[in-house]
Design a protein around this motif. Sequence first.
Motif: not given
Length: 153
Positions: A40-51, A98-102
């Motif tokens: 969702l657009p509201s999740q965008y910054y969280m995803l990039l922060f995780l990256y 701890k959160i990591t991207l797949t």
Amino acid sequence: MIEYDDIINDSPFLVNHLITLSKTHDFFINKHIKNNTEILPSQYYMLLFLYYEMGTNQSDIAKACLMDRSGVSRAFKDFEEKGLITREIDENNKRAYKITLTKKGIETSEFLIEKEKEWDDMICEELDISRNDLLKLLTRISMKSLEFNRTQF
């Protein structure tokens, strides 16, 4: 009739320009989020922060994205269901993850980063200042703004 372009050209306030940049950026990036990703657009910054901060915890992400922890927790549940992240118990704090991207999360992030570069190139192409110098200037302005707010509140 006054056009929005006239308001921007005549505006003596930084905030009008920043709002315009923010809104037009959101329009651009949200189109790509909605058409090409599962987030969702509201999740965008969280995803990039995780990256960029792989292995961080939910509290740090909430703080960095100016969100409450429950909102981040809901987003991460959604990310996990969509196969974008994994959560592991933090060895230093058994109550935190701890959160990591797949691989899918990394690919989604990299697609959006390419769109960010496309946006930056498009709006900076005719400027009399380099992109790096513009970023330095915006960083100084943003940090001054944070500093001001911290001393006032």
